[in-house]
Design a protein around this motif. Sequence first.
Motif, mmCIF file in Angstrom:
data_model
loop_
_atom_site.group_PDB
_atom_site.id
_atom_site.type_symbol
_atom_site.label_atom_id
_atom_site.label_comp_id
_atom_site.label_asym_id
_atom_site.label_seq_id
_atom_site.Cartn_x
_atom_site.Cartn_y
_atom_site.Cartn_z
ATOM 1 N N HIS A 190 0.823 -1.206 0.000
ATOM 2 C CA HIS A 190 0.000 0.000 0.000
ATOM 3 C C HIS A 190 0.856 1.255 0.000
ATOM 4 C CE1 HIS A 190 -3.469 -2.565 1.027
ATOM 5 N NE2 HIS A 190 -4.089 -1.642 0.342
ATOM 6 N N GLN A 191 2.014 1.158 0.666
ATOM 7 C CA GLN A 191 2.918 2.299 0.687
ATOM 8 C C GLN A 191 3.322 2.672 -0.732
ATOM 9 O OE1 GLN A 191 4.225 3.773 3.826
ATOM 10 N NE2 GLN A 191 4.568 5.400 2.326
ATOM 11 N N GLN A 192 3.679 1.637 -1.486
ATOM 12 C CA GLN A 192 4.115 1.891 -2.864
ATOM 13 C C GLN A 192 2.964 2.451 -3.701
ATOM 14 O OE1 GLN A 192 4.901 -1.498 -5.256
ATOM 15 N NE2 GLN A 192 6.326 -0.415 -6.593
ATOM 16 N N GLN A 193 1.794 1.869 -3.512
ATOM 17 C CA GLN A 193 0.624 2.319 -4.253
ATOM 18 C C GLN A 193 0.337 3.786 -3.935
ATOM 19 O OE1 GLN A 193 -2.840 -0.031 -3.426
ATOM 20 N NE2 GLN A 193 -4.037 0.902 -5.039
ATOM 21 N N PHE A 194 0.410 4.116 -2.653
ATOM 22 C CA PHE A 194 0.126 5.492 -2.224
ATOM 23 C C PHE A 194 1.156 6.456 -2.795
ATOM 24 C CE2 PHE A 194 0.874 8.897 0.845
ATOM 25 C CZ PHE A 194 -0.371 9.482 0.872
ATOM 26 N N ASP A 195 2.438 6.083 -2.691
ATOM 27 C CA ASP A 195 3.483 6.985 -3.170
ATOM 28 C C ASP A 195 3.378 7.210 -4.669
ATOM 29 O OD1 ASP A 195 4.437 7.300 -0.672
ATOM 30 O OD2 ASP A 195 5.991 5.772 -0.830
ATOM 31 N N THR A 196 3.065 6.140 -5.386
ATOM 32 C CA THR A 196 2.924 6.268 -6.837
ATOM 33 C C THR A 196 1.777 7.211 -7.185
ATOM 34 O OG1 THR A 196 3.618 3.979 -6.937
ATOM 35 C CG2 THR A 196 2.762 4.946 -8.946
ATOM 36 N N GLY A 197 0.649 6.975 -6.509
ATOM 37 C CA GLY A 197 -0.510 7.836 -6.764
ATOM 38 C C GLY A 197 -0.217 9.274 -6.421
ATOM 39 N N LYS A 198 0.534 9.463 -5.349
ATOM 40 C CA LYS A 198 0.822 10.826 -4.921
ATOM 41 C C LYS A 198 1.704 11.545 -5.942
ATOM 42 C CE LYS A 198 1.194 13.456 -0.877
ATOM 43 N NZ LYS A 198 0.892 13.445 0.534
ATOM 44 N N LEU A 199 2.703 10.842 -6.445
ATOM 45 C CA LEU A 199 3.524 11.453 -7.489
ATOM 46 C C LEU A 199 2.657 11.796 -8.684
ATOM 47 C CD1 LEU A 199 6.245 12.327 -8.564
ATOM 48 C CD2 LEU A 199 6.564 10.032 -9.447
ATOM 49 N N GLY A 200 1.733 10.868 -9.025
ATOM 50 C CA GLY A 200 0.842 11.119 -10.161
ATOM 51 C C GLY A 200 0.018 12.362 -9.972
ATOM 52 N N ILE A 201 -0.574 12.516 -8.779
ATOM 53 C CA ILE A 201 -1.432 13.685 -8.570
ATOM 54 C C ILE A 201 -0.595 14.954 -8.553
ATOM 55 C CG2 ILE A 201 -1.514 13.762 -6.040
ATOM 56 C CD1 ILE A 201 -4.539 14.212 -8.261
#
Lengths: 360, 185
Positions: A32-43
């Motif tokens: 989930h950490q990776q998923q969150f960080d990826t999404g955050k970079l995307g946004i």
Amino acid sequence: MNTAATTTTDEHADSHDHEHHDPRLAHHFDSHQQQFDTGKLGIWIFLVTEVLFFSGLFGFYAVYRSLHPEVFLYASQFLDTTLGAANTVVLLFSSLTMAWGVRCAQLGQSRGLLVCLVTTLACAAIFLGVKSFEYTEKAHHHLLPGRAYQSPEHHDAAAHATAADGETAAAAKEAEAAEASVHGDHGDESLFEKTKHTLSYMTTVLWGVIVLSGIAFGLLFKNPNKKTLATIAGCVLVSAIGMQLGAFSSIGYHQLGHAEKPTDEEIELAETVPAEYAKQKEKIPEPMLARTFFSVYFCMTGVHAIHIIGGMIAISWLIVRTVHGAFTTYYFGAVDFVGLYWHLVDLIWIYLFPLLYLIN
Amino acid sequence: MSDHVESDAHAENTQSCHVHIVPVKVLVGVFLALVVLTVITVEAAKYDTGALDVIVSMAIATVKASLVVFIFMHLWYDKPLNKLAFFFSIVFAAFFLCMILLDSHAYDNYVKGFTEDKTPEFLVKEPEAAAPAAAPAAATDAKPAADTKAAPAEKPADEKKPAASEKPETDKKTTPETIDKTDSK
């Protein structure tokens, strides 16, 4: 590199074996950490594009203001600073509740999250309500972009023109036409009444929304599976009520201004403008150029309002998901990302407010 | 055995998401600061400080914006990559605006010359509406035409120089002459 690849595939196989793959974790993410960080970079990348997108509009503003500062001085007096400031505070408050909602989501407090999101939605709707009052008022005063613009003292100038009669025939005709159309409804009182009348359609819409959401809530009672529909109806209801609230509080504010001080500078065109106009007569060629200020105004605030509407849709989506209990302490990315978007919209308004309303 | 430990660690990893959580006190404090700054910027706009006005209001807006970005948007506690991305978007937006503003005044003199050559109708409309008599207006109409005949003659001579110096001169020339004209009439 190689070993990392093998371990991921191992884990993947492992989770499939155990048959409890977390539906909140997309297959292509390890954690989930990776998923969150990826999404955050995307946004953040998306927000970067938003900043650059708005910088074009700010460039339009900067060039126009640097070339014609007098137009901004002249035209910004038609914007009501109090309404603008009130809108700023409303938007700042919605930003606070959004940030608080993100905090609630991070802590797994789903009820607090729901309250915060609904408050944010209501504040956004109030903002739009005040904005709709401002737009309606401007439309009735013919302070519109492009060809639709009519100079507020056009009839005054036309009276002079018919006396002096030194102009080209076309200009005189145009002025006369403007006078004819303005004359019937010129009094500020009647314009205000017209504004109120236009906004009363909003009340009709509100009643429609109330009836429809009542139907949706009735369906919820009959069939508890209709949660999504009922939640959407609730979001629309909150938005409609918020807009109504915003529009009517600005009407109330306007009425208050009328009652207390009859020569309120910001609002009453009839009294103040000829005086202002007389002061600036020598240096400002407003009637041709002032319309461009309203192009800038409607373009920038309009695009901002579209972003507000988009944010409201996104927040409604979050509310639906919150009602379904989608967010947990390790899965709150969507709330955070919509929150970031919402703060950016707030950020743009923070710059728009002084640039458009506070020109001295 | 080792497999077991591995899967345990894996479960702990996937089910957690470590982020910085901003305390409520900080959030409310930032909101209050933003409201205070809004009030300040509205009050500051009432004082006429000339060119400083824009700078003051933009400075306050920037303070507000950085409060929102760093606290509400968690950028202060965020990863360096996100900070960098946003930082560069601001830098490029500023660069873009500066470039536009540098360019936008490059043609000022040509525009001024153009408006002197043929006064657009919106410039004509104003003075005539103001002036009750038509005769002086006709005189001012005639005068710029005479001036513009002189202006193109001047232009090729100082083509190399930036034309900024010559325009105020023509301005100075026009005003006394027109006054003379109106006096004589």
